[in-house]
Design a protein around this motif. Structure first.
Motif, PDB file in Angstrom:
ATOM      1  N   LEU A  47       0.964  -1.118  -0.001  1.00 30.09           N
ATOM      2  CA  LEU A  47       0.073  -0.047  -0.069  1.00 30.09           C
ATOM      3  C   LEU A  47       0.926   1.121  -0.127  1.00 30.09           C
ATOM      4  O   LEU A  47       1.957   1.250   0.715  1.00 30.09           O
ATOM      5  CB  LEU A  47      -0.905  -0.009   1.139  1.00 30.09           C
ATOM      6  N   THR A  48       0.769   2.078  -1.029  1.00 29.63           N
ATOM      7  CA  THR A  48       1.345   3.431  -1.143  1.00 29.63           C
ATOM      8  C   THR A  48       0.775   4.733  -0.994  1.00 29.63           C
ATOM      9  O   THR A  48      -0.342   4.526  -1.665  1.00 29.63           O
ATOM     10  CB  THR A  48       2.350   3.193  -2.449  1.00 29.63           C
ATOM     11  N   TYR A  49       1.031   5.582  -0.341  1.00 29.88           N
ATOM     12  CA  TYR A  49       0.432   6.641  -0.147  1.00 29.88           C
ATOM     13  C   TYR A  49       1.427   7.952  -0.611  1.00 29.88           C
ATOM     14  O   TYR A  49       2.456   7.895  -0.214  1.00 29.88           O
ATOM     15  CB  TYR A  49      -0.253   7.189   1.063  1.00 29.88           C
ATOM     16  N   SER A  50       0.721   9.034  -1.181  1.00 28.14           N
ATOM     17  CA  SER A  50       1.565  10.170  -1.285  1.00 28.14           C
ATOM     18  C   SER A  50       1.030  11.007   0.046  1.00 28.14           C
ATOM     19  O   SER A  50      -0.027  10.688   0.650  1.00 28.14           O
ATOM     20  CB  SER A  50       1.265  11.011  -2.316  1.00 28.14           C
ATOM     21  N   ARG A  56       1.385  -2.295  -8.466  1.00 31.82           N
ATOM     22  CA  ARG A  56       1.190  -3.434  -8.023  1.00 31.82           C
ATOM     23  C   ARG A  56       0.192  -3.748  -6.813  1.00 31.82           C
ATOM     24  O   ARG A  56      -0.225  -4.874  -6.590  1.00 31.82           O
ATOM     25  CB  ARG A  56       2.594  -3.645  -7.430  1.00 31.82           C
ATOM     26  N   SER A  57      -0.014  -2.490  -6.125  1.00 30.23           N
ATOM     27  CA  SER A  57      -0.850  -2.743  -5.143  1.00 30.23           C
ATOM     28  C   SER A  57      -2.521  -2.512  -5.371  1.00 30.23           C
ATOM     29  O   SER A  57      -3.408  -2.868  -4.681  1.00 30.23           O
ATOM     30  CB  SER A  57      -0.684  -1.675  -3.804  1.00 30.23           C
ATOM     31  N   ARG A  58      -2.639  -2.030  -6.785  1.00 36.26           N
ATOM     32  CA  ARG A  58      -3.958  -1.612  -7.042  1.00 36.26           C
ATOM     33  C   ARG A  58      -4.851  -2.707  -7.348  1.00 36.26           C
ATOM     34  O   ARG A  58      -6.044  -2.882  -7.021  1.00 36.26           O
ATOM     35  CB  ARG A  58      -3.715  -1.011  -8.606  1.00 36.26           C
ATOM     36  N   GLU A  59      -4.342  -4.047  -8.008  1.00 32.69           N
ATOM     37  CA  GLU A  59      -4.961  -5.296  -8.095  1.00 32.69           C
ATOM     38  C   GLU A  59      -5.804  -5.765  -6.802  1.00 32.69           C
ATOM     39  O   GLU A  59      -6.929  -5.848  -6.794  1.00 32.69           O
ATOM     40  CB  GLU A  59      -4.516  -6.135  -8.823  1.00 32.69           C
ATOM     41  N   PRO A  60      -4.974  -6.005  -5.895  1.00 32.55           N
ATOM     42  CA  PRO A  60      -5.547  -6.253  -4.618  1.00 32.55           C
ATOM     43  C   PRO A  60      -6.734  -5.513  -3.988  1.00 32.55           C
ATOM     44  O   PRO A  60      -7.867  -5.783  -3.540  1.00 32.55           O
ATOM     45  CB  PRO A  60      -4.320  -6.590  -3.762  1.00 32.55           C
ATOM     46  N   ILE A  61      -6.448  -4.038  -4.098  1.00 31.61           N
ATOM     47  CA  ILE A  61      -7.313  -3.147  -3.523  1.00 31.61           C
ATOM     48  C   ILE A  61      -8.480  -3.015  -4.606  1.00 31.61           C
ATOM     49  O   ILE A  61      -9.851  -3.175  -4.019  1.00 31.61           O
ATOM     50  CB  ILE A  61      -6.820  -1.623  -3.646  1.00 31.61           C
ATOM     51  N   LEU A  62      -8.430  -3.099  -5.926  1.00 29.11           N
ATOM     52  CA  LEU A  62      -9.671  -3.247  -6.707  1.00 29.11           C
ATOM     53  C   LEU A  62     -10.350  -4.547  -6.473  1.00 29.11           C
ATOM     54  O   LEU A  62     -11.526  -4.508  -6.435  1.00 29.11           O
ATOM     55  CB  LEU A  62      -8.987  -3.433  -8.216  1.00 29.11           C
ATOM     56  N   ALA A  63      -9.677  -5.733  -6.205  1.00 30.70           N
ATOM     57  CA  ALA A  63     -10.173  -6.862  -5.879  1.00 30.70           C
ATOM     58  C   ALA A  63     -11.160  -6.973  -4.617  1.00 30.70           C
ATOM     59  O   ALA A  63     -12.470  -7.263  -4.455  1.00 30.70           O
ATOM     60  CB  ALA A  63      -9.464  -8.192  -5.667  1.00 30.70           C
TER      61      ALA A  63
END
Length: 422
Positions: free
Chosen positions: A13-16, A148-155
């Motif tokens: 998980l990455t945030y700005s 890379r973290s987007r697909e798990p979040i989308l799921a």
């Protein structure tokens, strides 16, 4: 946008700095995005059990009553084309506040409609307002999470979103025992106000806003649409919505009038099928550790073809046989959404709101086509639905065979490559 250093380190998980949520937190943000993404199934499935009764109440044909669905989807799709670019220009939060306020007011107006034509008109306004949440939610995912973290979040989001098709018809059927169809629209107004409260607590996720005039912002839709990589994927992954929305529009008539079930019994069969929708993102995440993206998506389109064949041949025998034959295609169509959405988002470095708007709009347009086609079949809805799944599955499989070999698809990292270390 994600921090490059965090991307290289492989964090989940990455945030700005600007996207940290002081009031909502990470979990609250995911819940809000899920709720905003669920406005289509919530706004349709909750009152599906009441559709036949609404036609009787207004003394109109089922085709005219179905216009409350069709107009909602058409206005919803058109609305995303407005809210997406505007959110790139003015920010995600202001567009949510305006759109969700309109949705809540229109839902109350639907509840007090005295004429079917007024109801259809207010449903159109409801669709325009609700589309703000749907378009902006997808853009917010791109704002906050890296590739890379987007697909798990989308799921995760899609799993939470797909709970609504399970719960909404059951809740709608139960509410109908204590209220009329008007009470269902009052419930939708409450949901709109709940999302509005969450949007008030939201801190803006967009870091860099597009410059230029309002017309320039809307013109970015054309720029994004001209991207051949994005456009080809957009066409491919919008097509399954034809089948999905055709089933939603016809389900109450198939189960209640076709098989003679009660409204509550219908909600149970609808929920059985929706469980397949809920499981599809999880199935993708598990299988994507063992299969490459290309093979997984190919398999899903093959399953749609096979399931459509079973529906065509066996679907009219009984409600259980129809539901079981439909389940594999429901899972397959849902499972391709996660990799499809991620692939489309990766084709645009900027104009994320415009890209999300086009994704939402094309999905809704495809769904509206499916609803229109299935409503023309009348007494042959089940065979027509089977033919749809067979045809759309075949077309998608052929398109994916060629598109998946393109560099803009094969160069996007997938979970299979990450898991195997390649």
């Amino acid at each position: 946008m994600a921090d490059p250093q965090n991307q290289r380190s492989g964090m989940n998980l990455t945030y700005s700095g600007r996207t940290r949520q002081k009031y909502l937190g990470n979990k609250g943000l995911i819940v809000l995005i899920s709720l905003l993404s669920a406005f289509v199934p919530l706004s349709t499935d909750l009152y599906l059990p009441a559709l036949p009764g609404m036609a009787d109440y207004f003394c109109v044909s089922s085709d005219l009553a179905n216009l409350t669905l069709t107009m909602f989807f058409l206005s919803f799709g058109a609305g995303t084309l407005l809210w997406g670019p505007l959110s790139d220009r003015y920010g995600r939060r202001p567009m949510l506040l305006i759109g969700l306020s309109l949705y809540s007011i229109a839902s109350l107006a639907c509840a007090f409609s005295t004429d079917i034509h007024l109801l259809i008109a207010f449903r159109a306004l409801e669709g325009i307002g609700g589309s703000s949440g749907f378009a902006v939610a997808t853009a917010m995912i791109k704002d906050v999470y890296d590739v890379r973290s987007r697909e798990p979040i989308l799921a995760v989001v899609q799993t939470m979103v797909l709970i609504s098709p399970v719960s909404a018809p059951v809740i709608g059927a139960i509410l109908l025992k204590f209220t009329t169809w008007r009470g269902l629209f009052e419930a939708l107004a409450f949901i709109g106000l709940l999302a509005l409260a969450g949007s008030i607590a939201l801190q803006e996720t967009l870091e860099r806003r597009c410059s230029g005039s309002l017309l320039h912002s809307l013109g970015r839709l054309y720029v994004v649409a001209r991207n051949p990589a994005f456009a080809s994927l957009l066409l491919l992954f919008s097509l399954p919505s034809i089948c999905a929305l055709a089933f939603i529009a016809s389900s109450s008539y198939i189960y209640i009038r076709g098989f003679g079930l009660s409204e509550l019994e219908y909600s149970y069969f609808f929920a059985f099928n929706a469980i397949g929708m809920i499981s599809s993102p999880t199935i993708y995440l598990k299988l994507s550790r063992r299969m490459c993206r290309r093979s997984f998506v190919t398999m899903c389109f093959g399953v749609m073809i096979l399931s459509g064949t079973l529906i065509l041949i066996l679907g009219t025998w009984s409600p259980w046989i129809f539901a079981v034959a439909l389940l594999p295609s429901t899972i397959a169509a849902g499972a391709v959404r996660t990799p499809g959405t991620n692939l489309m988002l990766e084709q645009q470095r900027e104009d994320t709101g415009s890209a999300a708007a086009l994704m939402s709009c094309f999905g809704i347009i495809a769904g509206s086509i499916g609803m229109t086609l299935i409503s023309m079949t009348r007494e042959n809805m089940i065979p027509a639905l089977g033919m749809m799944y067979m045809l759309i599955g075949t077309i998608c499989a052929i398109l994916w065979h060629y598109i998946s070999k393109k560099p803009y698809v094969s160069h996007v990292p997938d979970r299979y490559a990450t898991a195997t270390g390649s």
